[in-house]
Design a protein around this motif. Structure first.
Motif, mmCIF file in Angstrom:
data_model
loop_
_atom_site.group_PDB
_atom_site.id
_atom_site.type_symbol
_atom_site.label_atom_id
_atom_site.label_comp_id
_atom_site.label_asym_id
_atom_site.label_seq_id
_atom_site.Cartn_x
_atom_site.Cartn_y
_atom_site.Cartn_z
ATOM 1 N N GLN A 125 0.827 -1.201 0.000
ATOM 2 C CA GLN A 125 0.000 0.000 0.000
ATOM 3 C C GLN A 125 0.866 1.258 0.000
ATOM 4 O O GLN A 125 0.549 2.253 -0.664
ATOM 5 C CB GLN A 125 -0.931 0.002 1.225
ATOM 6 C CG GLN A 125 -1.972 -1.083 1.231
ATOM 7 C CD GLN A 125 -2.917 -0.978 0.056
ATOM 8 O OE1 GLN A 125 -3.606 0.021 -0.118
ATOM 9 N NE2 GLN A 125 -2.961 -2.011 -0.765
ATOM 10 N N ILE A 126 1.961 1.229 0.738
ATOM 11 C CA ILE A 126 2.890 2.362 0.738
ATOM 12 C C ILE A 126 3.513 2.528 -0.644
ATOM 13 O O ILE A 126 3.638 3.637 -1.168
ATOM 14 C CB ILE A 126 3.973 2.169 1.816
ATOM 15 C CG1 ILE A 126 3.342 2.082 3.209
ATOM 16 C CG2 ILE A 126 4.995 3.312 1.774
ATOM 17 C CD1 ILE A 126 4.280 1.583 4.285
ATOM 18 N N GLY A 149 -2.206 -11.359 -2.276
ATOM 19 C CA GLY A 149 -3.052 -11.199 -1.100
ATOM 20 C C GLY A 149 -4.185 -12.202 -1.103
ATOM 21 O O GLY A 149 -4.551 -12.735 -2.164
ATOM 22 N N PRO A 150 -4.780 -12.476 0.053
ATOM 23 C CA PRO A 150 -5.843 -13.496 0.130
ATOM 24 C C PRO A 150 -7.098 -13.124 -0.644
ATOM 25 O O PRO A 150 -7.707 -13.983 -1.294
ATOM 26 C CB PRO A 150 -6.124 -13.604 1.634
ATOM 27 C CG PRO A 150 -5.603 -12.324 2.228
ATOM 28 C CD PRO A 150 -4.439 -11.925 1.378
ATOM 29 N N GLY A 151 -7.508 -11.838 -0.592
ATOM 30 C CA GLY A 151 -8.729 -11.441 -1.295
ATOM 31 C C GLY A 151 -8.594 -11.534 -2.800
ATOM 32 O O GLY A 151 -9.485 -12.041 -3.487
ATOM 33 N N SER A 152 -7.464 -11.047 -3.324
ATOM 34 C CA SER A 152 -7.262 -11.095 -4.773
ATOM 35 C C SER A 152 -7.004 -12.517 -5.252
ATOM 36 O O SER A 152 -7.386 -12.883 -6.373
ATOM 37 C CB SER A 152 -6.104 -10.176 -5.184
ATOM 38 O OG SER A 152 -4.985 -10.337 -4.345
ATOM 39 N N VAL A 196 -5.776 -3.770 -10.720
ATOM 40 C CA VAL A 196 -6.444 -5.022 -11.082
ATOM 41 C C VAL A 196 -6.629 -5.877 -9.833
ATOM 42 O O VAL A 196 -7.692 -6.474 -9.622
ATOM 43 C CB VAL A 196 -5.636 -5.793 -12.144
ATOM 44 C CG1 VAL A 196 -6.227 -7.176 -12.375
ATOM 45 C CG2 VAL A 196 -5.601 -5.015 -13.454
ATOM 46 N N GLN A 197 -5.595 -5.925 -9.008
ATOM 47 C CA GLN A 197 -5.678 -6.678 -7.761
ATOM 48 C C GLN A 197 -6.813 -6.159 -6.882
ATOM 49 O O GLN A 197 -7.568 -6.941 -6.284
ATOM 50 C CB GLN A 197 -4.352 -6.579 -7.012
ATOM 51 C CG GLN A 197 -4.331 -7.343 -5.694
ATOM 52 C CD GLN A 197 -3.017 -7.159 -4.962
ATOM 53 O OE1 GLN A 197 -2.330 -6.145 -5.141
ATOM 54 N NE2 GLN A 197 -2.656 -8.126 -4.153
ATOM 55 N N ASN A 198 -6.951 -4.835 -6.789
ATOM 56 C CA ASN A 198 -8.057 -4.260 -6.012
ATOM 57 C C ASN A 198 -9.403 -4.729 -6.553
ATOM 58 O O ASN A 198 -10.317 -5.074 -5.780
ATOM 59 C CB ASN A 198 -7.993 -2.728 -6.063
ATOM 60 C CG ASN A 198 -6.785 -2.166 -5.342
ATOM 61 O OD1 ASN A 198 -6.217 -2.811 -4.474
ATOM 62 N ND2 ASN A 198 -6.392 -0.955 -5.709
#
Length: 213
Positions: A125-126, A149-152, A196-198
């Motif tokens: 995020q930074i 990440g787990p969500g993506s 895209v990950q978001n």
């Protein structure tokens, strides 16, 4: 620039501290608190604690709840501002020795930003902030790097019709995120891999929500 408009230095005096400042901003994540703290030209962990404690005592909001800040290890009985000050002090000391600088890839910068209390998610995020200024704007992996990440990962599993909790290696994760990025680009949507990950993370929430309707 001087009074005649002649450039006198390549970057403003705050430039070397920018990666650390962005870390402070991400961990606090509340504009009003950041205004009270001021720009961290020189890190003063005790002042950080005192400013946040005063806001808390005055009944003012100190943090946001956009995402969870755990702060890493705590012996117990410590306030959140004390824990976060310790994390930031560790990061500040690390960046003095191994600074995030021009020429770094996003991946390299994220690695330099990881300390106990700042893991894969928060360091990425930074980096997402730093890539939009001089520090990382020319990073070679600007478009295609993101942190797994787990969500993506769950979003990719839904998209590729796999069992929900299938584990993906980092190379496979990056390859599939960028496959989606390429498909979007052909449709006229020009996202970098982090955006895209978001979207994949939000897609996973959508799919889970639909499953419970």
């Amino acid at each position: 620039y001087d009074v005649t408009g002649v450039q006198t230095c390549a970057f403003p005096i705050w430039a070397p501290s920018l990666p650390f400042a962005m870390a402070v901003a991400r961990m606090v994540n509340l504009p009003e608190t950041l205004v009270d703290l001021g720009y961290p030209y020189i890190w003063d962990n005790q002042r950080f604690i005192e400013v946040l404690a005063r806001r808390k005592l005055a009944g003012k909001k100190v943090w946001t709840s956009a995402y969870m800040i755990t702060g890493g290890y705590s012996a117990g009985g410590e306030s959140k501002e004390v824990i976060i000050a310790r994390v930031l002090t560790t990061l500040y000391n690390q960046l003095q020795m191994v600074p995030v600088e021009q020429g770094d890839t996003l991946d390299e910068a994220a690695t330099k930003l990881r300390v106990p209390g700042i893991g894969t998610f928060l360091s990425a995020q930074i980096v997402a902030d730093l890539k939009y200024n001089y520090v990382l704007e020319n990073a070679k992996d600007w478009n295609w790097w993101c942190a797994r990440g787990p969500g993506s990962t769950l979003g990719l599993n839904f998209l590729y019709e796999r069992p929900e909790w299938t584990s993906l290696s980092v190379p496979q994760f990056l390859r599939e995120v960028n496959e989606v990025r390429t498909l979007l680009r052909h449709s006229g949507v020009h996202f970098d891999a982090q955006n895209v990950q978001n979207c994949l993370c939000e897609f996973s929430k959508y799919k889970i929500g639909r499953a419970h309707v």
